[in-house]
Write an enzyme that holds these catalytic residues in place. Sequence first.
Site, short mmCIF file in Angstrom:
data_model
loop_
_atom_site.label_atom_id
_atom_site.label_comp_id
_atom_site.label_asym_id
_atom_site.label_seq_id
_atom_site.Cartn_x
_atom_site.Cartn_y
_atom_site.Cartn_z
N THR A 118 0.83 -1.21 0.00
CA THR A 118 0.00 0.00 0.00
C THR A 118 0.86 1.26 0.00
OG1 THR A 118 -1.48 1.27 1.44
CG2 THR A 118 -0.09 -0.33 2.52
N ASP A 119 0.29 2.35 -0.49
CA ASP A 119 1.02 3.63 -0.43
C ASP A 119 1.10 4.18 1.00
OD1 ASP A 119 -1.65 4.38 -0.12
OD2 ASP A 119 -1.62 5.90 -1.71
N GLU A 120 0.29 3.61 1.92
CA GLU A 120 0.28 4.13 3.30
C GLU A 120 1.61 3.92 4.02
OE1 GLU A 120 -3.04 3.36 5.82
OE2 GLU A 120 -4.42 3.22 4.15
N TYR A 145 -1.47 -0.53 11.24
CA TYR A 145 -1.62 -1.22 9.94
C TYR A 145 -0.45 -0.90 9.02
CZ TYR A 145 -3.02 -1.71 5.07
OH TYR A 145 -3.02 -2.00 3.72
N LYS A 149 2.61 -3.25 7.39
CA LYS A 149 2.80 -3.40 5.94
C LYS A 149 4.20 -2.93 5.55
CE LYS A 149 0.39 -4.65 3.14
NZ LYS A 149 0.10 -6.01 2.60
#
Length: 329
Positions: A118-120, A145, A149
Site C-alpha cells: 500500500t502507499d500508506e 496497519y 505493511k
Amino acid sequence: MLVTGGAGFIGANFVHHTLSHRPDYTVRVLDALTYAGGRRTLAAVDDRIEFVHGDVCDADLVDGLVADTDLVVHFAAESHVDNSLHDPSPFVRTNVLGTYTVLEAVRRHDRRLHHISTDEVFGDLGLGNDRKFTEESRYDPSSPYSATKAASDMLVRAWVRSYGVRATLSNCANNYGPYQHVEKFVPRQVTNLLSGHRPKLFGTGAHVREWTHVDDHNAAVHLILDRGRLGETYMIGSGDERSNKAVLELVLDLMGESAGGYDHVPDRPGHDLRYATDSGKLRRELDWRPRYPDLRAGLSATIEWYRDNEWWWKPVKERTEERYRQFGR
Ligand code: NAD
Ligand code: TDX
C-alpha cells in the site's frame, strides 16, 4: 498460481480477473476466512479454483503449497486501519509473520513472488502541496496497519537482496469496487444510504486519498508478473485525488441524495491527511493505463453493484456498524 488472501476484496477480484483473462492458469487460493474473507466472494468461480482454508503463518502448510506452484501473489493481510488502532496484534502476526512465512517458502523452493502493498507505508504527505510518493520514497508509516505493511515490504526487499528471492513489490493507492468490505469508506457510505442510514465522515473530511479501481490495480499486477523487473517496486495509482468530503458528496449525488445528508463523526487518531502516488514508472515501463482514470465512472458502477448484491453485504452490515459504534465513529 497461489493467491494468498484470495477470498478478500482485492484478492478475490484478482482471482476473477485472472480466470477471465488467463483461462490457462490453474489458481489455488489460501485464505484463513477471517471476518474479511468469505467463500461467497468466490462463489462465481468456485468450480474453477482450488480453495485451501488455512493460515498464511502456518509454515508447513505454506511450504507444501508453495512447493506445488510456479508463482505466488501475496494479498493476505489484516487491512483496516481502524481495526489496527483497536487491536494491533493480528496485524503484527498476519502482515509481518505471514509475509516472513511466504518468503521463507519461496526462498526454499525458488518460486516467483509478487508482494501486494500500500502507499500508506510512506506516511502522510500533508495538505497544500503536490508531492507524491515514488518507489524511492522513505518509509514513514503512521498507523499500526501501515507499520506492519512497511515491515512486510522491508522483509521482501531484504530477501531479494540477501537471498536473491525472485520477487516484485507494488504499492497501490486506495482501491474501490465490487466485494469491498462495508467497513471501508466507499462501501460503508453506499450501504448506509441503501439501508436508510446517514453516511459518516471522519473529522472535517479534508483528508485526501487517490481512488483506484480494483480492476486497474489487478491489471497492473498482471503486467508486473509478466514484464516487471525482479527486485523492483512499482507504485500503482489512478491519479484521481479527492478529499473524503468530495467523494462523499459525489456518492450522495450519484445516489440522488442531498449534498448535506451526512454526519460528521470524531476523527481517526493519527489520521494521515494525504496520500498520492507517482505511477510514472509503471506507465513508462509496462505501459499501464487505468481504465477508470476518473472516479465518477467507476463509482457509478460500484454503487450499482452494491444495489444489486445486497445478499453479499447485508449479513455483515449491522455487525460492522456495531463495531464502529464501539470505536465512537
Ligand atoms: P481484505 O481485508 O478485504 O482481505 C484480506 C484477506 O486476507 C481476507 O480474505 C482474509 O480472510 C485473508 N487473511 C487475513 N489474515 C489471514 C491469514 N492469517 N492467513 C490467510 N489469510 C488471511 O483486504 P484487501 O483490501 O483485499 O487488501 C488485500 C491486500 O492489498 C492487503 O495486503 C492490503 O494491504 C493491500 N492493499 C489494499 C488496498 C485497499 O485499498 N484495500 C490498497 C493497497 C493495498
Ligand atoms: O466511515 C468512514 N468515514 C471516513 O471519513 C470511513 C470508514 C473512512 N473515512 C475516511 C478515512 C480515510 O481518510 O475515509 C478515508 C478512507 O478510509 P478507509 O476506507 O478506511 O481507507 P484508508 O484508511 O485510506 O486505507 C485504505 O487504503 C489503503 C485501505 O483500507 C488499506 O488497506 C489500504 O492499504
